[in-house]
Design a protein around this motif. Structure first.
Motif, PDB file in Angstrom:
ATOM      1  N   GLY A 503       4.593   7.577  -6.164  1.00 15.29           N
ATOM      2  CA  GLY A 503       4.003   8.633  -6.170  1.00 15.29           C
ATOM      3  C   GLY A 503       2.621   8.513  -6.805  1.00 15.29           C
ATOM      4  N   ARG A 504       2.349   7.384  -7.729  1.00 17.33           N
ATOM      5  CA  ARG A 504       0.995   7.262  -8.320  1.00 17.33           C
ATOM      6  C   ARG A 504       0.372   5.967  -7.786  1.00 17.33           C
ATOM      7  NH1 ARG A 504       4.518   8.080 -12.751  1.00 17.33           N
ATOM      8  NH2 ARG A 504       3.938   5.938 -13.484  1.00 17.33           N
ATOM      9  N   GLU A 505       0.831   5.195  -6.853  1.00 15.57           N
ATOM     10  CA  GLU A 505       0.283   4.197  -6.609  1.00 15.57           C
ATOM     11  C   GLU A 505      -1.030   4.357  -5.437  1.00 15.57           C
ATOM     12  OE1 GLU A 505       3.027   4.979  -3.036  1.00 15.57           O
ATOM     13  OE2 GLU A 505       3.017   5.298  -5.244  1.00 15.57           O
ATOM     14  N   LYS A 506      -1.905   3.347  -5.235  1.00 15.28           N
ATOM     15  CA  LYS A 506      -2.920   3.439  -4.325  1.00 15.28           C
ATOM     16  C   LYS A 506      -2.628   3.264  -2.806  1.00 15.28           C
ATOM     17  CE  LYS A 506      -6.305   2.008  -7.863  1.00 15.28           C
ATOM     18  NZ  LYS A 506      -7.294   0.913  -8.350  1.00 15.28           N
ATOM     19  N   PRO A 507      -3.179   3.692  -1.902  1.00 19.91           N
ATOM     20  CA  PRO A 507      -2.573   3.439  -0.629  1.00 19.91           C
ATOM     21  C   PRO A 507      -2.830   2.237  -0.178  1.00 19.91           C
ATOM     22  CG  PRO A 507      -4.284   5.384  -0.550  1.00 19.91           C
ATOM     23  CD  PRO A 507      -4.195   4.813  -1.993  1.00 19.91           C
ATOM     24  N   PRO A 508      -1.381   1.435  -0.117  1.00 23.43           N
ATOM     25  CA  PRO A 508      -1.465  -0.163   0.082  1.00 23.43           C
ATOM     26  C   PRO A 508      -1.845  -0.647   1.210  1.00 23.43           C
ATOM     27  CG  PRO A 508       0.813   0.734   0.261  1.00 23.43           C
ATOM     28  CD  PRO A 508      -0.091   1.970   0.033  1.00 23.43           C
ATOM     29  N   PHE A 509      -2.774  -1.421   1.646  1.00 22.96           N
ATOM     30  CA  PHE A 509      -3.080  -2.071   2.631  1.00 22.96           C
ATOM     31  C   PHE A 509      -1.934  -3.303   3.144  1.00 22.96           C
ATOM     32  CE2 PHE A 509      -5.137  -5.928   4.888  1.00 22.96           C
ATOM     33  CZ  PHE A 509      -5.649  -5.123   6.042  1.00 22.96           C
ATOM     34  N   ALA A 510      -1.681  -3.274   4.483  1.00 22.03           N
ATOM     35  CA  ALA A 510      -0.601  -4.314   4.698  1.00 22.03           C
ATOM     36  C   ALA A 510      -1.301  -5.055   5.912  1.00 22.03           C
ATOM     37  CB  ALA A 510       0.497  -3.697   5.377  1.00 22.03           C
ATOM     38  N   MET A 511      -1.113  -6.488   5.903  1.00 20.14           N
ATOM     39  CA  MET A 511      -1.706  -7.206   6.954  1.00 20.14           C
ATOM     40  C   MET A 511      -1.199  -6.851   8.379  1.00 20.14           C
ATOM     41  SD  MET A 511      -4.112  -9.276   5.907  1.00 20.14           S
ATOM     42  CE  MET A 511      -4.944  -9.877   4.355  1.00 20.14           C
ATOM     43  N   ARG A 512      -0.135  -6.231   8.743  1.00 19.86           N
ATOM     44  CA  ARG A 512       0.390  -5.868   9.825  1.00 19.86           C
ATOM     45  C   ARG A 512      -0.686  -4.963  10.499  1.00 19.86           C
ATOM     46  NH1 ARG A 512       4.870  -4.952   6.790  1.00 19.86           N
ATOM     47  NH2 ARG A 512       4.450  -2.796   6.495  1.00 19.86           N
ATOM     48  N   ALA A 513      -1.746  -4.548   9.887  1.00 18.91           N
ATOM     49  CA  ALA A 513      -2.715  -3.492  10.591  1.00 18.91           C
ATOM     50  C   ALA A 513      -3.767  -4.394  11.194  1.00 18.91           C
ATOM     51  CB  ALA A 513      -3.563  -2.603   9.531  1.00 18.91           C
ATOM     52  N   LEU A 514      -3.483  -5.511  11.319  1.00 20.31           N
ATOM     53  CA  LEU A 514      -4.439  -6.665  12.161  1.00 20.31           C
ATOM     54  C   LEU A 514      -4.595  -6.136  13.599  1.00 20.31           C
ATOM     55  CD1 LEU A 514      -3.961  -9.991  10.508  1.00 20.31           C
ATOM     56  CD2 LEU A 514      -5.732  -8.356  10.165  1.00 20.31           C
TER      57      LEU A 514
END
Length: 717
Positions: A503-514
């Motif tokens: 709940g306190r983390e930053k929005p994580p970027f995942a390489m699946r979004a390629l």
């Protein structure tokens, strides 16, 4: 294909502008980010002139927009003649030709008169036989003189080198730059092409009328045209999207089918681009004999068909790799992303000149509290085993690469059970405690597995891991120590969170979004946390290679740009570069020296990439690999031997002795021997010491196998 240029991303109705799920604005229904104002096209754009501009196609590495092929190529021996010698020879042959015509003509006529008695012919007018024979003889003499002395004096070369350019400057006008600002080339080309001909044939009258009106006002940019054209190709592939496409174009015009960020152009362009051919111009090919005749004097450019085989650039710091190569390529891929034809991940130090943050959709800066996004440590995998393997490869330093297999197994024995128990991947602190074998962490994991009924399925992995705890060769202890570099207060919220951080983390970027046309920048903390930066570089590159090769939707070109790849290349990356050729993906890897890589990876890396680029000042041992990769060529070698002249009788020897006495040196004869020898096209010494500043030597290979021999390129032109 959706209107944002992707395939198979959603089910059901699709909004006009879509965004990947990890973007915070997309979760709230807003298209794109709110940190930057959407950039509109910079001033009126002459779309018709840009489309009608001359283009040369089918020549890899040649910037086709505005290029006019040479009509005639000059032989190497002719091109090597200095201008002063060429003009002197031409003038001398002209004088001799005039003397031969002036005095040889009457002599030939007298001989013919003596043989054929031409003086008996009637000579009472201009059309008399005598006058006609005399005129024909003069014309024949003139043709013979021009043919003989013109060849010896190289008059055609004088005409090509000096007269033709002078006449061209007198009778021609400067061609306007295609794709420039308003007023350049407008008018005459306005009706030469129809940008929306295919859409008119498809019955989209209403939308094309609005696009025509905006194009005449200069409101349709090159990015808009390519983006709408790509969306129309998706409609042709799936006719069911035709009503949605028609409504979108009719309502929004040139802004239709927009990028998830809603931006239509970059705030400022750093290089010259041709989005129709997907090329970026990086410099000019030098007019030297070593370069192929098809490229001499033209512009040097890169495009996805070349980047798809991956490019390795080697040069010391300060030679211009970042400013002259890396940043223009990043900008080109960002423009193509705005046109929904590519996605790009740019990796470099936080202070690397890869463009401002406004150039990107996602900026990941571990260690920077102002960073809006984090990084998913497991983001490229579709299974826990793949995720654990990539993370283990990134954690191990180069000197411990031999223990990679054991490290992969160790991480897999922890990540798999944790995912089954909690339906999420472990955070950095949780993974570290499990690898160290902390009793509380293992007890909590067993309890969670027992509660979900999956304890028996993962009992073998747990037992294997428990047997390794405390042993001297336990990879878990080493991996836990490496994870400590990421478990720092500066990195809080940057990676996958543990239970107390949810709940306190930053929005994580995942390489699946390629699968989305995204622009991603990864800023590595090389100054504050150098070893952590090396680990993150290996992780990001490894995830990209894994995700790009495993995409189901390969319609977007996936480009990876690494400003300093010395810490990012491992055996997995080298193998993945070869697989990316068939996955519509490629990488640009910049290195200061090949010595920064383990020796076992240097030759395989050279074989894995299709494009190789050497900058001035590289070390001779680096140049040796380039020279071996570029091969040899047969050249003509001349050997001149001088020996004293002893020929002739007493009189000739006496004259030579007197000449030698006056000259102060004996009279000698020269003998010239010519033979074919095999020489390296570019030797390691040439690459290390002979390249001028701002230049580079680059060889190219396209995805379909076409090759271009090494080109000497001026990257400043």
């Amino acid at each position: 294909m959706g209107l944002d240029g992707t395939y198979g991303q959603r089910t059901g109705p699709e909004p006009p502008v879509s965004a990947p799920p990890f973007l915070p604005e997309a979760r709230d229904g807003h298209p794109g980010r709110s940190r930057h104002r959407p950039a509109q096209p910079q001033g009126p754009f002459d779309l018709f002139g840009w489309l009608a501009g001359p283009r040369t196609e089918g020549v890899p590495g040649l910037f086709g927009l505005g290029h006019v092929p040479r009509r005639q190529e000059v032989a190497a021996d002719t091109a090597a003649i200095p201008g002063r010698v060429l003009l002197a020879r031409a003038a001398l042959n002209l004088v001799v030709a005039w003397l031969a015509f002036r005095y040889g003509g009457p002599l030939v006529f007298d001989v013919l008169n003596w043989v054929f008695h031409l003086d008996h012919l009637r000579a009472d007018g201009l059309t008399s036989p005598y006058v006609l024979v005399q005129a024909l003889l003069q014309i024949a003499m003139l043709i013979v003189d021009v043919w003989i002395f013109g060849r010896m004096g190289r008059w055609p070369e004088v005409w090509r080198r000096y007269v033709t350019p002078a006449l061209g400057r007198l009778v021609t006008q400067e061609r306007p730059v295609a794709g420039g600002a308003a007023g350049e080339g407008a008018g005459g080309a306005a009706h030469a092409v129809d940008p929306w001909a295919e859409m008119r044939v498809g019955g989209q009258r209403t939308g094309t009328e609005r696009l025509d009106e905006e194009a005449r006002r200069g409101a349709v940019g090159d990015v808009d045209y390519v983006r709408i054209r790509r969306a129309w190709q998706g409609v042709l592939a799936d006719p069911g999207r035709l009503p949605q496409f028609a409504d979108e174009v009719g309502a929004r015009g040139a802004a239709a089918c927009g990028h998830p960020s809603a931006e239509r152009d970059l705030v400022q362009r750093y290089a010259r681009h041709d989005l129709l051919a997907r090329q970026v111009r990086l410099g000019s090919v030098q007019d030297v004999p070593k370069n192929p005749a098809t490229h001499r004097g033209g512009g040097f450019a890169l495009d996805p068909s070349l980047l798809g085989t991956s490019l390795l650039a080697v040069g010391p710091a300060g030679t211009g790799k970042t400013g002259l190569l890396v940043r223009p390529v990043v900008e080109a891929l960002c423009l193509q992303a705005l046109a929904n034809t590519a996605c790009v991940v740019a990796v470099g130090a936080a202070d690397a000149d890869l463009g401002p943050d406004a150039l990107y959709d996602v900026v990941i800066a571990p260690g920077d509290p102002e960073s809006a996004y984090g990084l998913d440590l497991y983001g490229a995998a579709h299974s826990s085993d793949e995720a654990a393997a990539r993370l283990a490869d990134a954690l191990l330093p180069d000197e411990l690469a031999l223990r990679a297999e054991g490290a992969r197994t160790t991480v897999q024995q922890v990540v798999g059970p944790f995912l089954a128990a909690h339906d999420r991947y472990p955070g950095v602190q949780e993974l570290r405690d499990l690898l160290l074998g902390e009793p509380e962490a293992w007890a909590a994991l067993r309890t969670a597995l027992s509660d979900t009924g999956r304890l028996e399925a993962h009992r073998h992995d747990l037992q294997q891991r428990e047997r390794q705890h405390g042993r001297a060769d336990d990879p878990g202890t080493l991996l836990a120590d490496r994870l400590t570099l990421l478990d720092r207060p500066a990195f809080a919220g940057c990676f996958n969170p543990s239970a107390h951080e949810l709940g306190r983390e930053k929005p994580p970027f995942a390489m699946r979004a390629l699968d989305h046309p995204l622009r991603v920048r990864v800023k590595l903390p090389e100054h504050s946390h150098p070893e952590a930066a090396r680990m993150l570089a290996r992780l990001v590159v490894g995830q990209f290679v894994q995700a790009a090769a495993g995409r189901r939707d390969r319609s977007l070109f996936a480009g990876l740009v690494v400003d300093d790849a010395s810490a990012a290349v491992d055996s997995h990356t080298v193998r993945g570069l070869q697989r990316m050729r068939g996955a519509n993906a490629g990488a640009l890897l910049a290195l200061r020296s090949l010595a920064d890589l383990p020796e076992a990876l240097r030759a395989p890396l050279f074989g894995a990439v299709g494009c190789r680029m050497a900058f001035p000042g590289i070390a001779p041992w680096d140049g040796r690999l380039f020279a071996e990769a570029w091969g040899t060529v047969w050249v003509q070698e001349k050997a001149v031997t001088q020996t004293p002249d002893t020929s002739g009788g007493l009189l000739r020897r006496s004259v030579r002795a007197f000449r030698g006495l006056l000259a102060g040196a004996p009279v000698q004869t020269e003998s010239v021997t010519t033979r074919s020898v095999e020489r390296q096209l570019w030797s390691s010494s040439d690459l290390a010491h002979a390249l001028p500043s701002g230049h580079a030597v680059v060889s190219l290979t396209t995805v379909d196998g076409a090759q271009v021999p090494p080109l000497l390129v001026d990257l400043r032109g």
